[in-house]
Structures are given as C-alpha cells and as structure tokens.
Design an enzyme around this catalytic site. Structure first.
Site, PDB file in Angstrom:
ATOM      1  N   GLU A   1     -63.669 -16.095  30.455  1.00  0.00           N
ATOM      2  CA  GLU A   1     -63.335 -17.097  30.412  1.00  0.00           C
ATOM      3  C   GLU A   1     -62.260 -16.970  31.541  1.00  0.00           C
ATOM      4  OE1 GLU A   1     -60.412 -19.834  29.995  1.00  0.00           O
ATOM      5  OE2 GLU A   1     -59.796 -19.350  28.115  1.00  0.00           O
ATOM      6  N   CYS A  41     -54.999 -21.914  28.411  1.00  0.00           N
ATOM      7  CA  CYS A  41     -56.303 -22.150  29.369  1.00  0.00           C
ATOM      8  C   CYS A  41     -56.904 -23.838  29.517  1.00  0.00           C
ATOM      9  CB  CYS A  41     -57.266 -21.337  28.910  1.00  0.00           C
ATOM     10  SG  CYS A  41     -57.112 -21.086  27.114  1.00  0.00           S
TER      11      CYS A  41
END
Length: 507
Positions: free
Chosen positions: A266, A303
């Site tokens: 990720e 994020c």
C-alpha cells in the site's frame, strides 16, 4: 516494572529468544528518553525465516480453533500492556494518547474479528464436485477445492500507524489467521512500541503452545536487511505499507527473484474528492470546514488523507475555498511522526510553491518536526498537464482543482492515477452527474464514498483498503478487513483423495 513503565531491551525477537549484539541505533522520540536498539542483520533475517519455515509445518496445519484462540490471546496480551504501550508509543511517535488508545482498540478488535472469521470457515471457499463414475464417454473424478496457507510472510511496519499497521497490525493478523508464520521488519521510528507488542505476541505463543518460530521481529538495520528479507527463498509473500519509492524498490526485488512472490504494497494516494454543483450550492461552508478537519487530522499523516478537492468554478466554489482556508488558519502546528516525514512535507510544499500554475491560498512555515497546513488552487487544465501535482504529499496540504464544466470534471477523473479512495459530495439534484462519475471512480479507487471524508478505515468484512497502482501493487487485494486474509492463501484442488487423508477442513 509498573504497567505504565516499559524500558526496552533493545533486542530482536527471533523464534522466542531476545537476541542482541552487533551494531546499534538510537530511537528518535518526539519527547521522552531515547533508547539504544540492536540493528538487524542479514543473518538475523536468515534465522527468523528458517524458524518460520520450521513453524509452518505445525502452525499451518493447526485447527482453525487453535489459530483463533492464538489471535485472541495476542489481543488479550496487548490489552494487558495497554498503559505501557500508550506511554512509549506517544513518546516515539508524538501522537496524542487518545489516538494511540484508539489505535490499540482497533488492533485488538481486528485480531478478534479475524478469529471469529476463521472459525466460520467461509474464507476457505470450499467447493466439491462429486464424482460421476457413469458419465460418458469418460467418468468424472471427485474434485475438492480449498484455500491453503502459502508459507512464511514478511511484514514491514508502517511509520504512521505504530500499532494498527505494524508489529501485530493488519498484515500480521491476516497472515497468522491464514496459517502463515510472520517475520516483521520493525520500523525504526517506533522500535520500543514494536518491542512491547512483540513481547505480547511471545506471551501468547507461550500460553497457547504455538511453535516459537511462528513470529519474529527484526529491528532497524540497513536497507540490505529489508532487501534480504524479501529475497529470502523461504519467504512466500510480503505485506508493506509505506512510500511509493521504497515500496516499488521492494516490489521489483520480489518480481526479480528466481521464484517471484506476491508483494502486497500500500504505497500512497491523494484520495480526490469531487464536490458536485448542487451540494456545493447548498453547503459550501460546511463542506469546506469538513475538508479542513479531515486534511489536518493527525497532521495529515493518513494514507486516506483527502489531498485534492475537485470543485466547479464560480461563487459557490469560492465560498468553499474561503471556508476551508478559515478553518485551516485556526489549526495549530502539529508534531509529525519523524524528522524525515517533516522534511518530506516541507519539500512537498516547496514543490507546489515552485509551480507558476499553482495559486497559493494559505502558506505556512513548518519548523523542525512540526507541520502547519498549506492550501493551493490550480485550474483543471494545468493539473492534467502536470502529473506531479497529483502525487501524494504526506501532511496537511490541500489542493483545490477548479473545473469549468461537468464534462471537464469527468475528464479529470479519467486522468487520475489509481487511488485508495475517491469521494463524491452530492445532493439529490447531482444524481445524473454522479451516475456518470461513479463508473470512472470505481476504476480508479478501491473504495468510493458519498458525502463523507475518507479518513478512518472501518475494519469490517466489506472493506477494501487498496486500489489500482500506485495506490497499491495488487488491485485485487485489500490490507484491511477480513478479505485481507485471502492474500496469504492459495487454492488447491484435491482429486480422488480419500477422505481420511484430506485436510480436516475439507474431509
């Protein structure tokens, strides 16, 4: 030692033993004492990987109930150290105690959710095609399918989540639930937090009689240590949360191995919001204030931070910007997780300041390890011509992209790179435009939401935390939610195997 005091050993945990020696590095806390830690070596990685492979032959074939109890015991042991985890976690990261306590709750909740999920057994995707011995011209054999664990998994701790995406975080919990031993490469930003969580896992190993190689933690170390981990022939998959540059380098190493392995990274996202005209007309002020709150939450170190707002030109859009700016001006400087992250945030702001096409709306100076919000504006044409404006800046920086028409908004959406999330702010009158926009956004993001802000990722069965590259390296996977367990399994078909020989879950 009281519950709220923890003095790190400064060692690695490898196959149940605390191991030190060799070079050391010092932690760099936001406040409180610094501590020395042993720096990992290639030999430490090798010992941990070999122990994980040995443990696999027991752990992978343990019952689902046995693994579920192990996960729940880890959760119990983390909670038993709650005050001490919060104390050292706040020192190392600079995050407030309430944030660490919430993250700890998420971490133990995730472990217990995964325990319940594997007990049910649905994740095994069992399929049975009965034999058809009378079928002509050829009889059909009996074929049974089940998902099986793949082997030892490497996990890289994340800088921005010392608990939920680190030592016992999502990747570790998913791999253990699948039946895969784990070797964690601890993040040097919070080694003490990593150590106390590893201590909790070791206590759970001892209480439940798990093989000691089922979990290892290798602290710090040079880049060569991480490279050795992903290239070790006994490691069969990698879980990673971090920067695009670092993740892509490790991804390339995984692909270049003699036996390539999956790299579930990720890597980053700007999580665009599309503010549609009717919603903008009805609640520009509220939307601007909400965006500012989401941008500045946790110094923008999520994020899922919504770094871009796509807003129509006109007075309603101007009102949205004014409300956002006013709200951001009231935000006090916040401590960032590391000196390196603070430096990268300042460099990202400088990149926007250097673009003639970008109009500064709010410029602040961040000193040392602190960060203050910045806000910019750019026309859609200039944004689409300069792809660097669509790259993640990790921190409280917002970019408003102005569009002249609905068609231009859709074209801009098609021009975006892959994202973790995309948001539509809409009212009932925006439905026709939303119906055109949604098919574009579902190709661009792993999670599409309406009338909310993407910061905050629910740990549930239906969650997808991933997306097309560069948001992640595997668009078919998620790092959050029970579906994340499937990353560390592979389907195996068994043909005409006697039932007393088959795996217990398939017999």
């Amino acid at each position: 030692m009281s519950q709220s005091t923890f003095i790190p050993r400064g060692k690695h945990l490898i196959a149940g033993e605390w191991v030190g020696g060799g070079e050391t590095f010092a932690s760099s806390p936001a406040h409180g004492p610094s501590h020395p830690f042993s720096a990992g070596t290639v030999e430490d990685v090798n010992r941990a990987a070999e122990a994980a492979e040995e443990a696999f032959w027991t752990f992978a074939y343990a019952s689902r109930e046995t693994r579920a109890v192990f996960l729940e015991t880890i959760a119990d042991e983390i909670e038993a150290r709650g005050a001490a985890i919060t104390e050292i976690g706040t020192q190392e990261s600079g995050l407030p105690a309430a944030r660490l306590e919430g993250e700890r709750g998420r971490t133990v909740g995730q472990l217990r959710l995964f325990a319940d999920h594997i007990r049910k057994g649905d994740y095994l995707d069992r399929r049975i095609d009965q034999a058809l011995p009378e079928r002509k011209p050829q009889p059909r054999p009996e074929i049974r399918l089940i998902q099986r664990p793949i082997g030892p998994v490497a996990v890289f701790g994340a800088s921005n989540f010392p608990l939920a995406f680190s030592t016992a975080g999502g990747d570790t919990a998913a791999a253990l639930a699948a039946g895969c031993p784990v070797v964690v490469k601890g993040h040097s930003a919070h080694p003490g937090t990593g150590e106390i969580v590893a201590e909790a896992i070791l206590a759970a190993i001892e209480k439940t009689g798990m093989p000691r190689g089922v979990f290892s933690l290798v602290q710090g170390g040079s880049r060569a240590v991480g490279e050795a981990l992903v290239q070790h022939p006994l490691i069969k998959a990698v879980g990673f949360t971090g920067s695009l540059t670092g993740g892509r380098a490790l991804f390339n190493l995984c692909a270049a191995r003699p036996e390539p392995i999956p790299f579930f990274g990720e890597l980053g996202s700007v999580n665009p919001m599309f503010v549609l005209p009717e919603a903008l007309k009805a609640r520009a002020d509220t939307l601007g204030q909400g965006w500012a709150g989401s941008l500045a939450m946790g110094a923008g170190q999520f994020c899922t931070n919504p770094g871009i707002a796509v807003v129509p030109e006109g007075s309603d859009g101007d009102a949205f910007i004014a409300a956002t700016k006013t709200a951001l001006e009231a935000v006090q400087p916040q401590t960032m997780l590391t000196d390196g992250i603070a430096k990268a945030y300042a460099e990202g702001s400088d990149r926007f300041n250097s673009r003639n096409s970008v109009k500064p709306l709010l410029q602040t100076k961040s000193d040392g390890r602190t960060a203050s919000p910045n806000l910019y504006e750019v026309e859609a044409d200039a944004f689409m011509e300069d792809h660097t404006l669509g790259e993640e800046v990790f921190g409280p920086l917002g970019l408003v992209v102005r569009t002249k028409s609905d068609e231009r908004m859709i074209e801009l959406a098609k021009n975006l790179q892959g994202q973790l999330t995309a948001t539509i702010h809409m009212d009932a009158g925006d439905a026709p435009l939303a119906r055109k926009l949604l098919p574009v956004l579902e190709r661009k993001a792993g999670r599409v939401l309406a009338n909310g802000f993407p910061t905050g990722v629910e740990v549930v069965d239906a969650m997808v935390h991933g997306g097309p590259y560069p948001a992640s390296t595997n668009f078919g996977a998620t790092s959050v939610g029970t579906l994340s367990i499937r990353r560390f399994l592979r389907p195996v078909s068994f043909q005409n195997i006697p039932t007393d020989v088959l795996p217990e879950d398939l017999a």
